[in-house]
Design a protein around this motif. Sequence first.
Motif, PDB file in Angstrom:
ATOM      1  N   SER A   1       0.478   5.133  -4.121  1.00  0.00           N
ATOM      2  CA  SER A   1      -0.619   4.304  -3.601  1.00  0.00           C
ATOM      3  C   SER A   1      -1.549   3.938  -4.744  1.00  0.00           C
ATOM      4  O   SER A   1      -1.842   4.781  -5.603  1.00  0.00           O
ATOM      5  CB  SER A   1      -1.423   5.088  -2.561  1.00  0.00           C
ATOM      6  OG  SER A   1      -2.668   4.445  -2.320  1.00  0.00           O
TER       7      SER A   1
ATOM      8  N   ALA B   1      -1.202   9.816   6.252  1.00  0.00           N
ATOM      9  CA  ALA B   1      -0.278   8.712   5.949  1.00  0.00           C
ATOM     10  C   ALA B   1       1.153   9.201   5.740  1.00  0.00           C
ATOM     11  O   ALA B   1       2.110   8.534   6.142  1.00  0.00           O
ATOM     12  CB  ALA B   1      -0.756   7.942   4.718  1.00  0.00           C
ATOM     13  N   THR B   2       1.312  10.354   5.088  1.00  0.00           N
ATOM     14  CA  THR B   2       2.661  10.876   4.842  1.00  0.00           C
ATOM     15  C   THR B   2       3.395  11.050   6.172  1.00  0.00           C
ATOM     16  O   THR B   2       4.575  10.743   6.302  1.00  0.00           O
ATOM     17  CB  THR B   2       2.588  12.259   4.142  1.00  0.00           C
ATOM     18  OG1 THR B   2       1.477  12.302   3.253  1.00  0.00           O
ATOM     19  CG2 THR B   2       3.862  12.547   3.393  1.00  0.00           C
TER      20      THR B   2
ATOM     21  N   VAL C   1       4.299  16.540  -1.441  1.00  0.00           N
ATOM     22  CA  VAL C   1       3.072  15.767  -1.695  1.00  0.00           C
ATOM     23  C   VAL C   1       2.317  16.423  -2.860  1.00  0.00           C
ATOM     24  O   VAL C   1       1.947  17.596  -2.770  1.00  0.00           O
ATOM     25  CB  VAL C   1       2.176  15.742  -0.435  1.00  0.00           C
ATOM     26  CG1 VAL C   1       0.945  14.874  -0.683  1.00  0.00           C
ATOM     27  CG2 VAL C   1       2.952  15.244   0.778  1.00  0.00           C
TER      28      VAL C   1
ATOM     29  N   ALA D   1       0.869   9.560  -4.175  1.00  0.00           N
ATOM     30  CA  ALA D   1      -0.348   8.754  -4.011  1.00  0.00           C
ATOM     31  C   ALA D   1      -1.507   9.299  -4.840  1.00  0.00           C
ATOM     32  O   ALA D   1      -2.412   8.560  -5.213  1.00  0.00           O
ATOM     33  CB  ALA D   1      -0.743   8.707  -2.539  1.00  0.00           C
ATOM     34  N   GLN D   2      -1.497  10.622  -5.104  1.00  0.00           N
ATOM     35  CA  GLN D   2      -2.674  11.237  -5.716  1.00  0.00           C
ATOM     36  C   GLN D   2      -2.413  11.780  -7.124  1.00  0.00           C
ATOM     37  O   GLN D   2      -3.281  12.456  -7.679  1.00  0.00           O
ATOM     38  CB  GLN D   2      -3.175  12.390  -4.813  1.00  0.00           C
ATOM     39  CG  GLN D   2      -3.507  11.934  -3.396  1.00  0.00           C
ATOM     40  CD  GLN D   2      -4.266  12.979  -2.592  1.00  0.00           C
ATOM     41  OE1 GLN D   2      -4.512  14.099  -3.055  1.00  0.00           O
ATOM     42  NE2 GLN D   2      -4.677  12.617  -1.381  1.00  0.00           N
TER      43      GLN D   2
ATOM     44  N   ASP E   1       5.545  12.100  -2.370  1.00  0.00           N
ATOM     45  CA  ASP E   1       4.351  11.307  -2.080  1.00  0.00           C
ATOM     46  C   ASP E   1       3.462  11.454  -3.305  1.00  0.00           C
ATOM     47  O   ASP E   1       2.818  12.489  -3.512  1.00  0.00           O
ATOM     48  CB  ASP E   1       3.658  11.826  -0.811  1.00  0.00           C
ATOM     49  CG  ASP E   1       2.410  11.023  -0.473  1.00  0.00           C
ATOM     50  OD1 ASP E   1       1.850  10.379  -1.388  1.00  0.00           O
ATOM     51  OD2 ASP E   1       1.974  11.070   0.687  1.00  0.00           O
TER      52      ASP E   1
ATOM     53  N   LYS F   1      -7.782   6.061  -5.957  1.00  0.00           N
ATOM     54  CA  LYS F   1      -6.761   6.927  -6.555  1.00  0.00           C
ATOM     55  C   LYS F   1      -6.910   6.940  -8.078  1.00  0.00           C
ATOM     56  O   LYS F   1      -7.609   6.097  -8.651  1.00  0.00           O
ATOM     57  CB  LYS F   1      -5.362   6.429  -6.190  1.00  0.00           C
ATOM     58  CG  LYS F   1      -5.124   6.165  -4.717  1.00  0.00           C
ATOM     59  CD  LYS F   1      -5.095   7.403  -3.844  1.00  0.00           C
ATOM     60  CE  LYS F   1      -4.595   7.022  -2.462  1.00  0.00           C
ATOM     61  NZ  LYS F   1      -4.732   8.063  -1.458  1.00  0.00           N
TER      62      LYS F   1
ATOM     63  N   TYR G   1      -9.206  17.646   3.970  1.00  0.00           N
ATOM     64  CA  TYR G   1      -9.711  16.681   4.952  1.00  0.00           C
ATOM     65  C   TYR G   1     -10.313  17.502   6.076  1.00  0.00           C
ATOM     66  O   TYR G   1      -9.871  18.633   6.299  1.00  0.00           O
ATOM     67  CB  TYR G   1      -8.556  15.799   5.438  1.00  0.00           C
ATOM     68  CG  TYR G   1      -7.906  15.042   4.264  1.00  0.00           C
ATOM     69  CD1 TYR G   1      -8.400  13.802   3.862  1.00  0.00           C
ATOM     70  CD2 TYR G   1      -6.864  15.609   3.529  1.00  0.00           C
ATOM     71  CE1 TYR G   1      -7.828  13.129   2.790  1.00  0.00           C
ATOM     72  CE2 TYR G   1      -6.310  14.929   2.447  1.00  0.00           C
ATOM     73  CZ  TYR G   1      -6.803  13.711   2.079  1.00  0.00           C
ATOM     74  OH  TYR G   1      -6.251  13.060   0.991  1.00  0.00           O
TER      75      TYR G   1
ATOM     76  N   ALA H   1      -2.752  -1.672  -2.694  1.00  0.00           N
ATOM     77  CA  ALA H   1      -1.491  -1.905  -3.405  1.00  0.00           C
ATOM     78  C   ALA H   1      -0.698  -0.607  -3.394  1.00  0.00           C
ATOM     79  O   ALA H   1      -1.262   0.476  -3.252  1.00  0.00           O
ATOM     80  CB  ALA H   1      -1.739  -2.350  -4.850  1.00  0.00           C
TER      81      ALA H   1
ATOM     82  N   THR I   1      -1.016  17.760   4.449  1.00  0.00           N
ATOM     83  CA  THR I   1      -1.091  16.484   3.735  1.00  0.00           C
ATOM     84  C   THR I   1      -2.062  15.521   4.414  1.00  0.00           C
ATOM     85  O   THR I   1      -2.542  15.767   5.521  1.00  0.00           O
ATOM     86  CB  THR I   1       0.298  15.819   3.633  1.00  0.00           C
ATOM     87  OG1 THR I   1       0.190  14.663   2.779  1.00  0.00           O
ATOM     88  CG2 THR I   1       0.818  15.377   4.997  1.00  0.00           C
ATOM     89  N   TYR I   2      -2.320  14.399   3.740  1.00  0.00           N
ATOM     90  CA  TYR I   2      -3.073  13.304   4.351  1.00  0.00           C
ATOM     91  C   TYR I   2      -2.178  12.658   5.407  1.00  0.00           C
ATOM     92  O   TYR I   2      -0.953  12.606   5.261  1.00  0.00           O
ATOM     93  CB  TYR I   2      -3.482  12.289   3.264  1.00  0.00           C
ATOM     94  CG  TYR I   2      -4.225  11.109   3.817  1.00  0.00           C
ATOM     95  CD1 TYR I   2      -5.419  11.298   4.514  1.00  0.00           C
ATOM     96  CD2 TYR I   2      -3.736   9.816   3.667  1.00  0.00           C
ATOM     97  CE1 TYR I   2      -6.096  10.213   5.048  1.00  0.00           C
ATOM     98  CE2 TYR I   2      -4.416   8.737   4.190  1.00  0.00           C
ATOM     99  CZ  TYR I   2      -5.592   8.948   4.884  1.00  0.00           C
ATOM    100  OH  TYR I   2      -6.257   7.875   5.420  1.00  0.00           O
TER     101      TYR I   2
ATOM    102  N   ASN J   1       0.852  -1.205   0.000  1.00  0.00           N
ATOM    103  CA  ASN J   1       0.000   0.000   0.000  1.00  0.00           C
ATOM    104  C   ASN J   1       0.882   1.248   0.000  1.00  0.00           C
ATOM    105  O   ASN J   1       2.108   1.149   0.106  1.00  0.00           O
ATOM    106  CB  ASN J   1      -0.950   0.003   1.223  1.00  0.00           C
ATOM    107  CG  ASN J   1      -0.194  -0.106   2.530  1.00  0.00           C
ATOM    108  OD1 ASN J   1       0.581   0.777   2.878  1.00  0.00           O
ATOM    109  ND2 ASN J   1      -0.382  -1.218   3.243  1.00  0.00           N
ATOM    110  N   GLY J   2       0.251   2.402  -0.092  1.00  0.00           N
ATOM    111  CA  GLY J   2       1.000   3.655  -0.200  1.00  0.00           C
ATOM    112  C   GLY J   2       1.708   4.046   1.091  1.00  0.00           C
ATOM    113  O   GLY J   2       2.815   4.598   1.059  1.00  0.00           O
ATOM    114  N   LEU J   3       1.092   3.776   2.221  1.00  0.00           N
ATOM    115  CA  LEU J   3       1.755   4.077   3.492  1.00  0.00           C
ATOM    116  C   LEU J   3       3.041   3.262   3.601  1.00  0.00           C
ATOM    117  O   LEU J   3       4.097   3.782   3.962  1.00  0.00           O
ATOM    118  CB  LEU J   3       0.811   3.782   4.668  1.00  0.00           C
ATOM    119  CG  LEU J   3       1.427   3.843   6.070  1.00  0.00           C
ATOM    120  CD1 LEU J   3       2.035   5.207   6.369  1.00  0.00           C
ATOM    121  CD2 LEU J   3       0.375   3.503   7.133  1.00  0.00           C
TER     122      LEU J   3
ATOM    123  N   TYR K   1      -4.596   2.530  -3.927  1.00  0.00           N
ATOM    124  CA  TYR K   1      -5.890   2.414  -3.242  1.00  0.00           C
ATOM    125  C   TYR K   1      -6.979   2.606  -4.303  1.00  0.00           C
ATOM    126  O   TYR K   1      -6.798   3.414  -5.233  1.00  0.00           O
ATOM    127  CB  TYR K   1      -5.919   3.506  -2.163  1.00  0.00           C
ATOM    128  CG  TYR K   1      -7.200   3.711  -1.438  1.00  0.00           C
ATOM    129  CD1 TYR K   1      -7.543   2.903  -0.356  1.00  0.00           C
ATOM    130  CD2 TYR K   1      -8.069   4.733  -1.825  1.00  0.00           C
ATOM    131  CE1 TYR K   1      -8.728   3.114   0.328  1.00  0.00           C
ATOM    132  CE2 TYR K   1      -9.263   4.940  -1.143  1.00  0.00           C
ATOM    133  CZ  TYR K   1      -9.587   4.125  -0.075  1.00  0.00           C
ATOM    134  OH  TYR K   1     -10.753   4.329   0.593  1.00  0.00           O
TER     135      TYR K   1
END
Length: 368
Positions: free
Chosen positions: A185, A91-92, A134, A162-163, A160, A190, A314, A198, A88-89, A58-60, A187
């Motif tokens: 990530s 997880a970072t 990020v 992920a997005q 990062d 995404k 968020y 993954a 950031t989210y 996963n991304g984390l 997820y």
Amino acid sequence: MIEFLPLGKITEKYSDEIHAAVLRAVDSGRYLLGTEVSAFESEYADYIGARNCVACANGLDALWLILRAYMELGVMEPGDEVLVPANTYIATILAISDNGLKPVPVEPKWETLEIDEDLIEGLITPRTKALITVHLYGRLSWSGRMADICRRHGLKLIEDNAQAHGCETLNGRRTGSLGDAAGHSFYPGKNLGALGDAGAVTTDDGILADTIRTLANYGSSEKYVFRYKGRNSRMDEVQAAVLRVKLAHLDEDNAARKRIAARYLEGIRNPLISMPELLPEQSNVWHQFPVFCERRDELQQHLADKGIQTLIHYPIPPHKQECYSEWGGLSFPVTERIHERELSLPIGPVLTDGDVKQVIEAVNSFVE
Ligand SMILES: *Cc1c(COP(=O)(O)O)cnc(C)c1O
């Protein structure tokens, strides 16, 4: 009802190819450490423009593995500092603190939502070892100046991503290839999404890639011999087979997001609502389409009343979360304003023209 991101419809768009890929993986009799994962790794490395790709769970984990590998290689040690955007989210930031490193949040710029480059150098201490940038909401957050600051101060520049799969600089270099290493990530929600969890790391650094591959395999590169206290972080064959299909259609899906974003940018005209400063088209793959409104919760309700589902990315910034209560007292006014005002409009690649029109009309009809 306009759903925020109808994942089932996105899968359905490529269902013949996805079904065939899943069956191929199922029938292969090999479910981990097989050919689908290695094929995905080489296809994704090519797509990003990086020498190595190491798939993981996963991304984390991807971000965690990069930092842990640098620690195992002696580049950083517990207590060292890592700069990270305050907005950031979570997880970072978890990837940093879980390695015994110290996250040092940096305010973003309100106009761009990107890390404020003017603040970076003032926060560097002898213990600062890395900056994680990020590409939040799918928007490029990198510049030659950022790379130069990192180079001059000996910091690792980690992305990062992920997005922002598929996002490019003006010179056509893709995010994920711009720093020393990048975490991705996949997820399901995404831009490049699997049908479960993954992730992956991309890097040009072969030694770093080998260390990450070992760490992700219990710390072992030779059967039953353990060099590091690693973890188990693998991408499975079924997810890799699905991601190979989705990767082949990523540019098409991102183009759909860009078309929707262009229509929102042209059509949304409401003095109560603002949008971030624009970037050139290739530098935003619109993972989210964020709008900002002082009366955000009322705007969200207004859109819900008109059958439009929105999300907040968020609602609570990391420094206000219970898990980081040890930061008590830190104040990040720009970050807090973003979290108070942000609302993400639907922008999934399967939104119809009619849906987009309906969203624009609903946003424009929000009044005092
Ligand atoms: C989704 C995400 C992650 C974590 O990825 P997972 O695969 O969910 O672990 C990390 N950073 C950002 C910015 C994300 O959006």
